[in-house]
Design a protein around this motif. Structure first.
Motif, PDB file in Angstrom:
ATOM      1  N   UNK A 122       1.813   2.027   4.554  1.00 25.80           N
ATOM      2  CA  UNK A 122       2.836   1.300   3.795  1.00 25.80           C
ATOM      3  C   UNK A 122       3.963   0.839   4.705  1.00 25.80           C
ATOM      4  N   UNK A 123       4.333   1.683   5.665  1.00 20.23           N
ATOM      5  CA  UNK A 123       5.441   1.346   6.548  1.00 20.23           C
ATOM      6  C   UNK A 123       5.157   0.200   7.488  1.00 20.23           C
ATOM      7  N   UNK A 124       3.891  -0.041   7.794  1.00 21.34           N
ATOM      8  CA  UNK A 124       3.575  -1.178   8.661  1.00 21.34           C
ATOM      9  C   UNK A 124       3.874  -2.504   7.979  1.00 21.34           C
ATOM     10  N   UNK A 125       3.818  -2.520   6.646  1.00 22.02           N
ATOM     11  CA  UNK A 125       4.143  -3.739   5.903  1.00 22.02           C
ATOM     12  C   UNK A 125       5.626  -3.816   5.581  1.00 22.02           C
ATOM     13  N   UNK A 126       6.185  -2.687   5.147  1.00 27.12           N
ATOM     14  CA  UNK A 126       7.590  -2.677   4.733  1.00 27.12           C
ATOM     15  C   UNK A 126       8.064  -1.229   4.729  1.00 27.12           C
ATOM     16  N   UNK A 127       9.142  -0.963   5.454  1.00 29.78           N
ATOM     17  CA  UNK A 127       9.655   0.405   5.506  1.00 29.78           C
ATOM     18  C   UNK A 127      10.084   0.872   4.115  1.00 29.78           C
ATOM     19  N   UNK A 128      10.608  -0.046   3.316  1.00 31.18           N
ATOM     20  CA  UNK A 128      11.002   0.301   1.957  1.00 31.18           C
ATOM     21  C   UNK A 128       9.824   0.751   1.117  1.00 31.18           C
ATOM     22  N   UNK A 129       8.651   0.155   1.360  1.00 31.88           N
ATOM     23  CA  UNK A 129       7.454   0.569   0.638  1.00 31.88           C
ATOM     24  C   UNK A 129       7.064   1.995   1.013  1.00 31.88           C
ATOM     25  N   UNK A 130       7.216   2.342   2.290  1.00 32.39           N
ATOM     26  CA  UNK A 130       6.910   3.707   2.723  1.00 32.39           C
ATOM     27  C   UNK A 130       7.847   4.714   2.059  1.00 32.39           C
ATOM     28  N   UNK A 131       9.125   4.368   1.980  1.00 31.95           N
ATOM     29  CA  UNK A 131      10.088   5.252   1.316  1.00 31.95           C
ATOM     30  C   UNK A 131       9.745   5.383  -0.166  1.00 31.95           C
ATOM     31  N   UNK A 132       9.296   4.284  -0.773  1.00 33.11           N
ATOM     32  CA  UNK A 132       8.906   4.326  -2.183  1.00 33.11           C
ATOM     33  C   UNK A 132       7.711   5.252  -2.400  1.00 33.11           C
ATOM     34  N   UNK A 133       6.774   5.253  -1.459  1.00 30.47           N
ATOM     35  CA  UNK A 133       5.613   6.142  -1.571  1.00 30.47           C
ATOM     36  C   UNK A 133       6.053   7.604  -1.479  1.00 30.47           C
TER      37      UNK A 133
END
Length: 344
Positions: A122-133
């Motif tokens: 997720x973080x490779x696309x968007x760090x915010x997405x990684x935090x959301x996960x």
């Protein structure tokens, strides 16, 4: 006067009701990635026959933050040095599976694998997405811990019930081979998820489930165990969706999940004995929850549910066939190595 039931009946009722309640609560509360919470509840209900104390629950949540946070550390490496990053993730997956096989905490190993794959992808696309996960995992785990406690209160474990069987720790060499096999099962799904992490999260969770199941599967039974459970989970998801379409309501969602959960829990705990292993039925339920949860989200987002389901099921089958191939190839290689060693 409380009704006395045998331990297996209590466990089946607890697993089905807890999973159904967690599924309904997760969607009702509109949690991010809502199918995660019932999956976590399912894993805990299947592996724990006692509720977690408050301190242990908070400790588990902290452990999840630390283990899943490991995926954040790998994001820069994947972005700027992708080949090295993938190799490092493969090595970490191997070590995580090996830790579980050598007698370590299986929940910790599972969260390590999830953190290494879902969050870093997720973080490779968007760090915010990684935090959301990570947010979804923590919230989902807290809900799962609460549901675990409630399920044990509703269906307590009998005082004289035998403890759940614990898988013996494998020898170092055996654990290495099995961990390598599990890591190779998960890694391709992770690579696919790098294309579009938001869309391929279910594929990662499915591959993690397959990786765990491959740890207890032999080459002889791989097709039946891995592919059979995936196909059955897909079929049950279709039946579930058809039943839910008659009256789409959160309460019906809960009741249908309770019914399907009871049917599978009876098989899992051998109340209705079959030749298939508990891992088969557990993976069937995992597949059902992932497919169903994503279909509900697709419907809410206005997407074509049937096309998305067909694509997702096709990917699940492809990942499962690859897992069967890995199990067979590595087992054959290990057998040849043993023959050469005995010949010498």
């Amino acid at each position: 006067m409380p009704i006395e039931r045998e331990p297996r009946s209590q466990r089946a009722l607890r697993l089905a009701s807890g999973t159904a309640l967690c599924l309904a609560a997760s969607f009702g509360l509109d949690l991010p990635i809502p199918f995660l919470s019932p999956l976590l509840a399912l894993f805990m209900l299947a592996s724990l026959n006692r509720p977690l104390p408050l301190k242990a629950g908070l400790g588990l949540t902290l452990m999840v933050l630390l283990t899943t946070g490991s995926g954040l550390l790998l994001i820069p490496l994947l972005r700027y040095y992708p080949f090295s990053g993938v190799l490092l993730i493969g090595l970490c997956l191997f070590l995580a599976f090996r830790y579980g096989l050598r007698g370590g905490n299986n929940l910790t190993a599972t969260f390590l694998v999830v953190g290494l794959t879902m969050i870093s992808a997720a973080g490779t696309a968007d760090f915010g997405l990684a935090v959301m996960v990570i947010d979804a995992l923590v919230k989902g785990l807290l809900l799962a811990v609460l549901v675990l406690a409630l399920s044990h209160w509703l269906f307590p474990e009998p005082a004289n019930a035998p403890a759940l069987p614990v898988a013996p720790a494998l020898l170092a060499e055996e654990a290495g081979w099995v961990a390598l096999r599990a890591a190779l099962v998960v890694l391709p799904a992770f690579l696919v998820a790098l294309i579009d992490p938001a869309s391929y999260m279910p594929i990662i969770m499915k591959s993690v489930s397959l990786g765990q199941q491959s740890c207890t599967t032999t080459a002889r039974d791989a097709g039946r165990e891995l592919l059979g459970s995936t196909l059955l989970g897909g079929l049950l998801a279709i039946l579930f969706w058809g039943a839910l379409s008659i009256l789409p309501h959160l309460w019906m969602f809960f009741l249908w999940m309770l019914l399907f959960g009871l049917l599978l829990a009876r098989k899992l705990y051998a109340l209705s004995p079959t030749r298939l292993t508990p891992g088969f039925w557990l993976n069937t339920l995992v597949t059902l929850i992932i497919l169903l949860g994503q279909s509900v989200q697709d419907s809410a987002a206005g997407k074509d549910v049937y096309t998305a389901f067909a694509v997702r099921m096709g990917l699940f089958i492809a990942v499962t066939l690859y897992a069967c191939l890995m199990v067979r190839l590595l087992d054959q290689r290990r057998q040849r190595r043993r023959v050469r060693q005995h010949a010498c």
